[in-house]
Design a protein around this motif. Sequence first.
Motif, PDB file in Angstrom:
ATOM      1  N   ALA A  35       0.832  -1.209   0.000  1.00  0.00           N
ATOM      2  CA  ALA A  35       0.000   0.000   0.000  1.00  0.00           C
ATOM      3  C   ALA A  35       0.864   1.256   0.000  1.00  0.00           C
ATOM      4  CB  ALA A  35      -0.940  -0.009   1.198  1.00  0.00           C
ATOM      5  N   TYR A  36       1.863   1.301   0.867  1.00  0.00           N
ATOM      6  CA  TYR A  36       2.736   2.479   0.920  1.00  0.00           C
ATOM      7  C   TYR A  36       3.475   2.679  -0.397  1.00  0.00           C
ATOM      8  CZ  TYR A  36       2.035   2.361   6.016  1.00  0.00           C
ATOM      9  OH  TYR A  36       1.503   2.357   7.280  1.00  0.00           O
ATOM     10  N   TYR A  37       3.936   1.582  -0.979  1.00  0.00           N
ATOM     11  CA  TYR A  37       4.667   1.661  -2.248  1.00  0.00           C
ATOM     12  C   TYR A  37       3.771   2.207  -3.358  1.00  0.00           C
ATOM     13  CZ  TYR A  37       7.407   0.285  -6.296  1.00  0.00           C
ATOM     14  OH  TYR A  37       8.115   0.305  -7.472  1.00  0.00           O
ATOM     15  N   LYS A  38       2.569   1.673  -3.452  1.00  0.00           N
ATOM     16  CA  LYS A  38       1.646   2.119  -4.494  1.00  0.00           C
ATOM     17  C   LYS A  38       1.315   3.601  -4.345  1.00  0.00           C
ATOM     18  CE  LYS A  38      -0.834  -0.542  -6.788  1.00  0.00           C
ATOM     19  NZ  LYS A  38      -0.903  -0.949  -8.179  1.00  0.00           N
ATOM     20  N   ILE A  39       1.058   4.044  -3.124  1.00  0.00           N
ATOM     21  CA  ILE A  39       0.727   5.450  -2.886  1.00  0.00           C
ATOM     22  C   ILE A  39       1.949   6.330  -3.162  1.00  0.00           C
ATOM     23  CG2 ILE A  39       0.100   7.137  -1.115  1.00  0.00           C
ATOM     24  CD1 ILE A  39      -1.647   4.834   0.104  1.00  0.00           C
ATOM     25  N   ALA A  40       3.110   5.908  -2.712  1.00  0.00           N
ATOM     26  CA  ALA A  40       4.335   6.690  -2.914  1.00  0.00           C
ATOM     27  C   ALA A  40       4.656   6.876  -4.393  1.00  0.00           C
ATOM     28  CB  ALA A  40       5.513   6.018  -2.210  1.00  0.00           C
ATOM     29  N   ASN A  41       4.285   5.907  -5.196  1.00  0.00           N
ATOM     30  CA  ASN A  41       4.564   5.967  -6.631  1.00  0.00           C
ATOM     31  C   ASN A  41       3.360   6.395  -7.469  1.00  0.00           C
ATOM     32  OD1 ASN A  41       7.394   5.102  -7.034  1.00  0.00           O
ATOM     33  ND2 ASN A  41       6.689   3.405  -5.780  1.00  0.00           N
ATOM     34  N   LYS A  42       2.306   6.847  -6.799  1.00  0.00           N
ATOM     35  CA  LYS A  42       1.079   7.280  -7.469  1.00  0.00           C
ATOM     36  C   LYS A  42       0.582   6.240  -8.463  1.00  0.00           C
ATOM     37  CE  LYS A  42       1.807  12.281  -7.430  1.00  0.00           C
ATOM     38  NZ  LYS A  42       1.873  13.449  -8.311  1.00  0.00           N
ATOM     39  N   ASN A  43       0.659   4.996  -8.067  1.00  0.00           N
ATOM     40  CA  ASN A  43       0.211   3.903  -8.927  1.00  0.00           C
ATOM     41  C   ASN A  43      -1.102   3.382  -8.349  1.00  0.00           C
ATOM     42  OD1 ASN A  43      -0.307   1.496 -10.204  1.00  0.00           O
ATOM     43  ND2 ASN A  43       1.792   0.773 -10.128  1.00  0.00           N
ATOM     44  N   PHE A  44      -2.180   3.773  -8.963  1.00  0.00           N
ATOM     45  CA  PHE A  44      -3.484   3.390  -8.446  1.00  0.00           C
ATOM     46  C   PHE A  44      -4.186   2.378  -9.345  1.00  0.00           C
ATOM     47  CE2 PHE A  44      -2.526   7.605  -6.716  1.00  0.00           C
ATOM     48  CZ  PHE A  44      -2.490   7.262  -5.383  1.00  0.00           C
ATOM     49  N   ASP A  45      -3.387   1.640 -10.127  1.00  0.00           N
ATOM     50  CA  ASP A  45      -3.939   0.556 -10.930  1.00  0.00           C
ATOM     51  C   ASP A  45      -4.516  -0.503 -10.003  1.00  0.00           C
ATOM     52  OD1 ASP A  45      -2.972   1.853 -13.159  1.00  0.00           O
ATOM     53  OD2 ASP A  45      -1.176   0.600 -13.318  1.00  0.00           O
ATOM     54  N   ASN A  46      -5.467  -1.237 -10.513  1.00  0.00           N
ATOM     55  CA  ASN A  46      -6.046  -2.332  -9.729  1.00  0.00           C
ATOM     56  C   ASN A  46      -4.988  -3.406  -9.480  1.00  0.00           C
ATOM     57  OD1 ASN A  46      -8.648  -1.259  -9.552  1.00  0.00           O
ATOM     58  ND2 ASN A  46      -9.200  -2.072 -11.540  1.00  0.00           N
ATOM     59  N   PRO A  47      -5.088  -4.090  -8.337  1.00  0.00           N
ATOM     60  CA  PRO A  47      -4.161  -5.191  -8.077  1.00  0.00           C
ATOM     61  C   PRO A  47      -4.212  -6.204  -9.217  1.00  0.00           C
ATOM     62  CG  PRO A  47      -5.458  -4.715  -6.119  1.00  0.00           C
ATOM     63  CD  PRO A  47      -6.034  -3.900  -7.242  1.00  0.00           C
ATOM     64  N   GLY A  48      -3.059  -6.758  -9.565  1.00  0.00           N
ATOM     65  CA  GLY A  48      -2.985  -7.607 -10.739  1.00  0.00           C
ATOM     66  C   GLY A  48      -2.844  -9.090 -10.487  1.00  0.00           C
ATOM     67  N   SER A  49      -3.178  -9.549  -9.304  1.00  0.00           N
ATOM     68  CA  SER A  49      -3.072 -10.980  -9.021  1.00  0.00           C
ATOM     69  C   SER A  49      -4.156 -11.759  -9.757  1.00  0.00           C
ATOM     70  CB  SER A  49      -3.188 -11.238  -7.522  1.00  0.00           C
ATOM     71  OG  SER A  49      -3.194 -12.614  -7.257  1.00  0.00           O
ATOM     72  N   LYS A  50      -3.846 -12.985 -10.091  1.00  0.00           N
ATOM     73  CA  LYS A  50      -4.845 -13.866 -10.714  1.00  0.00           C
ATOM     74  C   LYS A  50      -5.768 -14.476  -9.666  1.00  0.00           C
ATOM     75  CE  LYS A  50      -1.934 -14.880 -14.622  1.00  0.00           C
ATOM     76  NZ  LYS A  50      -1.146 -15.841 -15.364  1.00  0.00           N
TER      77      LYS A  50
END
Length: 87
Positions: free
Chosen positions: A34-49
């Motif tokens: 969560a911190y990584y995604k927010i820090a990098n402004k990456n708000f794509d949906n999680p990509g797990s299968k």
Amino acid sequence: MKKETLRKKFDEAVAVVNNYTEPLPADLLLKLYAYYKIANKNFDNPGSKTPLINAFKANALFQAQNISREEAMKSYIKLVKKEFKGG
């Protein structure tokens, strides 16, 4: 902390996690995610299968949604220092 210094420390903390080879607790991984995604402004949906993993990731992002990019970087760094013996 200056933005350049914060970014450098954040990138160093990310490298510590990426180079770590032992298994990590799921709750720690979700916080880091969560911190990584927010820090990098990456708000794509999680990509797990796996839908359940996507749900946990989405929940982790939801719980951290009200923090700024800078706060996310600081929290990531702090967590790495705590959990990885100085990171």
